[in-house]
Design an enzyme around this catalytic site. Structure first.
Site, PDB file in Angstrom:
ATOM      1  N   GLU A   1       0.816  -1.219   0.000  1.00  0.00           N
ATOM      2  CA  GLU A   1       0.000   0.000   0.000  1.00  0.00           C
ATOM      3  C   GLU A   1       0.852   1.272   0.000  1.00  0.00           C
ATOM      4  O   GLU A   1       0.501   2.264  -0.650  1.00  0.00           O
ATOM      5  CB  GLU A   1      -0.901  -0.022   1.234  1.00  0.00           C
ATOM      6  CG  GLU A   1      -1.961   1.046   1.262  1.00  0.00           C
ATOM      7  CD  GLU A   1      -2.871   0.875   2.469  1.00  0.00           C
ATOM      8  OE1 GLU A   1      -3.125   1.883   3.137  1.00  0.00           O
ATOM      9  OE2 GLU A   1      -3.302  -0.259   2.734  1.00  0.00           O
ATOM     10  N   ASP A   2       1.983   1.239   0.688  1.00  0.00           N
ATOM     11  CA  ASP A   2       2.749   2.476   0.911  1.00  0.00           C
ATOM     12  C   ASP A   2       4.107   2.533   0.225  1.00  0.00           C
ATOM     13  O   ASP A   2       4.837   3.511   0.390  1.00  0.00           O
ATOM     14  CB  ASP A   2       2.954   2.689   2.424  1.00  0.00           C
ATOM     15  CG  ASP A   2       1.644   2.979   3.140  1.00  0.00           C
ATOM     16  OD1 ASP A   2       0.688   3.396   2.464  1.00  0.00           O
ATOM     17  OD2 ASP A   2       1.568   2.768   4.360  1.00  0.00           O
TER      18      ASP A   2
END
Length: 735
Positions: A76-77
């Site tokens: 996600e990051d």
């Protein structure tokens, strides 16, 4: 700061045969790809995955879960994708990371709908593997513990989501300790002033409460020992702040009126019979409070919770609760499914670990499958979240069919909920109900032990009124679906007639228009609709004007030539503006998206204030009626999503005064009315009316009508009144 060695030490102590190399590799991978990233606190981002892994290690989860905790944010990051995770860590960890990764940003979805879709993804994933939700709960717990560095708006949003979704999921999985911390942290962030006030009141009473608890626990220890009842632990506790606050708000009590402010807990050895023997000892010492006994051992709660609860009256006249459970029951009450896993593994060797995990999955599936089944039928994101909240509500009512089948329902459930729990068709054709042989209204709230017989008639159909009397998402969704289908059929017919009538004005054959499937579909697509029927329904609801459809059919030039009411249209527009001005809305007070020339009015039931979240509902003959999203009538009115339009407050709207009525519940003593009116006057707010009365339970009821400009102004007034000594609760009421 937590170190990876701290995490590994916990894993080795709890699970000696774990693959520690997997955890080290996950740590190095996470450290590499989160390198340079910072949290809002300014700390390295790696602090967060390490803390999540530590929480999972404390839960005694396996090395796969702990490794996933270290990796849960990398997709996600960072630039890492799932294929890379699969290459380095295999399919199992990849599946868990995927279940925890938010759906990529979708530009045409609102923030609320994206949030709902992410929750939906997690709920579906956790049925396959409960570790998805355990890791997510650990992730949320650490985020809640470190929220002080975020902006107030973000803290409020995350805290509300935690209260609505994650704390109830923890409850559903029986994880009482984690749920309690999530609730108290959410309370602290959402209602900071009330949290501080209540915390101060409890702390002022703590020395006295703890002294009382010590006397109670010593009495229990002495009597159990005297009667040869084996026990492991006797402990006392003061009621949690969030739980206490909810009770005070719901029942409008003062802290002195709460009967279970303190409680004692008896943990016996792992023999069930000892719980019942201990109960008899407690009832010998103190007088039990009638109807305050619950046996969750004989009939466990749906989240595996087992315990005996009894309320008794102490020597000083103060009532308190006593909980009695075995050591294993206590572990499950605190840790839920994680404790269940722990107990199985303590009894099995490493070779049987896979069988233990399979058994855990079956347990979790039993807890969560009804939740997923009821929400899978719901396509709309907002409806999904609403259904999820209803299904996560504690199920504390056990009713029976005449044949003895147990139906488990939430508090507040009615025979309608019962009927739909038996079968969808039974609910749809329900016409009445008998409880213990006597006919009762369908809105009757069911009680534990009720024997319910549902009366049906083949041609009967659900009623819109039922929506006010159901407590389960299964019943609500079925009723709403039926009403929506009925309204849609009616609206298609109305839309067809309106379009035919408009076509006649332009001297166009209605059949030429309606039978031209290609053109009707093309026009429907321009409005973002799929079929000609959808377009007719939109016209019938009042969402699309038939003359606009004709404009698209004829083209701008031909439409202008044939338009018989060009002048009248101008007069109509002028009239709408005049009416808006007359009722005090202002020409641009509320902006409506996608609807032309429709009168917009504020609903009288909730009278929305500028700045509040609002929603528009197309009411035939009244144009668009704008409601506060929290209005009590919204759920019923919004049954059919096709009649909802997006509305928002104009940014340049001129401020104007609105009247709002507040009801303050207070202690019954002299000077309360003066104190409240002074508090309002101090923040330069006009008062139109004020009345004081006394309720049956000897409380002061002060109703004040004030003049405010917007929601922020109202919030300041409420906060000011809440600070007046002797005020128990303040709420906005509709007049």
């Amino acid at each position: 700061m937590i170190r990876i060695e701290d995490v590994i030490e916990k894993v080795e102590n709890n699970r000696p045969e774990s693959d520690i190399d997997l955890i080290r590799r996950a740590y190095l991978f996470s450290a590499l790809h989160h390198r340079g990233q910072k949290r809002a606190s300014g700390e390295p981002y790696l602090v967060h995955p390490l803390a999540v892994a530590d929480i999972l290690a404390e839960m005694r989860l396996d090395e796969t879960s702990v490794s996933t905790g270290l990796l849960h944010d990398v997709v996600e990051d960072t630039l890492v994708d799932l294929d890379t995770i699969k290459t380095y860590f295999g399919e199992e960890i990849t599946r868990l990371v995927d279940g925890l990764t938010k759906i990529a940003y979708i530009s045409d979805l609102s923030k609320e709908k994206q949030q709902a879709e992410n929750v939906r993804k997690m709920v579906l994933a956790m049925i396959t593997d409960v570790r998805v939700v355990l890791i997510k709960l650990a992730d949320r717990l650490h985020n809640m513990r470190t929220m002080q560095f975020l902006k107030p708006e973000k803290r409020a949003r995350i805290s509300q989501e935690t209260l609505d979704i994650y704390a109830p999921i923890a409850h559903r999985l029986g994880m009482g300790k984690l749920r309690s911390e999530l609730e108290d942290l959410s309370f602290q962030n959402l209602y900071a002033d009330e949290y501080k006030k209540l915390s101060k009141e409890v702390e002022a009473r703590r020395p006295e409460l703890e002294a009382t608890l010590e006397k109670i626990t010593n009495s229990i220890k002495g009597k159990l020992t005297e009667n040869d009842v084996p026990f492991v632990l006797i402990e006392g506790r003061v009621k949690r702040l969030f739980s206490l606050w909810k009770k005070l708000k719901k029942r409008k009590l003062t802290i002195d009126q709460v009967y279970d402010l303190i409680a004692a807990r008896i943990i016996t050895t792992n023999e069930k019979k000892n719980c019942y023997v201990a109960l008899s000892v407690i009832h010998d010492i103190w007088t039990p409070v009638p109807e305050r006994f619950k046996d969750w051992i004989a009939i466990p709660r749906d989240n595996l919770y087992q315990s005996l609860h009894t309320s008794v009256i102490g020597d000083s006249g103060q009532s308190f609760e006593v909980q009695i459970r075995t050591q294993e029951m206590h572990q499950i009450a605190e840790e839920g499914v994680a404790a269940h896993w722990k107990y199985k593994e303590s009894k099995l060797g490493k070779r049987e670990e896979d069988e233990s995990l399979d058994e855990l999955r079956k347990t979790v599936e039993k807890l969560l499958l009804p939740l997923v089944e009821s929400t899978q039928e719901t396509e709309d994101s907002e409806d999904f979240i609403e259904s999820l909240k209803l299904d996560l509500y504690p199920k504390d009512v056990y009713a029976f069919t005449p044949m003895g089948r147990i139906i488990q329902l939430p508090r507040g459930a009615t025979p309608i909920d019962f009927a739909y729990a038996v079968h969808s068709e039974v609910g749809d054709t329900c016409t009445g109900a008998k409880i213990k042989g006597r006919i009762v209204p369908l809105k009757t709230e069911l009680q534990n032990g009720d024997v319910v017989e549902i009366l049906t008639t083949p041609n009967s159909t659900p009623s819109r009124d039922w929506l006010s009397h159901v407590a389960t998402s299964r019943a609500r969704n079925r009723i709403r679906h039926w009403i929506a289908e009925q309204q849609r059929a009616e609206s298609i017919e109305i839309g067809r007639k309106l379009l035919e009538k408009e076509a006649d004005k332009f001297h166009i054959s209605p059949k030429k228009l309606l039978n031209n499937e290609g053109e009707m579909k093309r026009i429907a697509n321009e409005y973002g609709l799929g079929r000609a029927e959808d377009l007719l329904a939109s016209i019938g609801y009042g969402k699309t004007l038939p003359r606009n459809v004709l404009a698209k059919f004829l083209g701008a030039k031909k439409f202008a030539e044939l338009d018989p009411e060009k002048k009248k249209e101008t007069k109509f527009q002028t009239g709408v503006k005049a009416v808006k001005k007359f009722i005090g809305l202002g020409e641009d007070a509320i902006i409506v998206k996608g609807v032309d020339n429709l009168l917009t009015t504020r609903a009288r039931c909730c009278n929305p204030l500028t700045g509040e979240d609002i929603v528009g509902y197309i009411s035939l003959g009244k144009g668009i009626v704008v409601h506060n999203k929290n209005c009590k009538n919204v759920k019923q009115l919004m049954v059919n999503k096709d009649r909802i339009v997006e509305v928002e407050w104009a940014k340049n709207e001129a401020k104007h005064i609105q009247s709002v009525c507040l009801l303050a519940t207070t202690e019954n003593r002299t000077g309360m009315l003066a104190g409240i009116t002074n508090a309002i006057a101090e923040i330069k707010t006009g008062i139109r009316n004020a009345n004081a009365s006394v309720s049956k339970d000897d409380r002061g009821l002060i109703e004040v009508t004030i003049e405010v400009f917007d929601k922020k102004h109202l919030d300041r007034v409420i906060t000011s009144v809440e600070k007046v000594p002797g005020v128990i609760a303040v709420e906005r009421v509709n007049t």
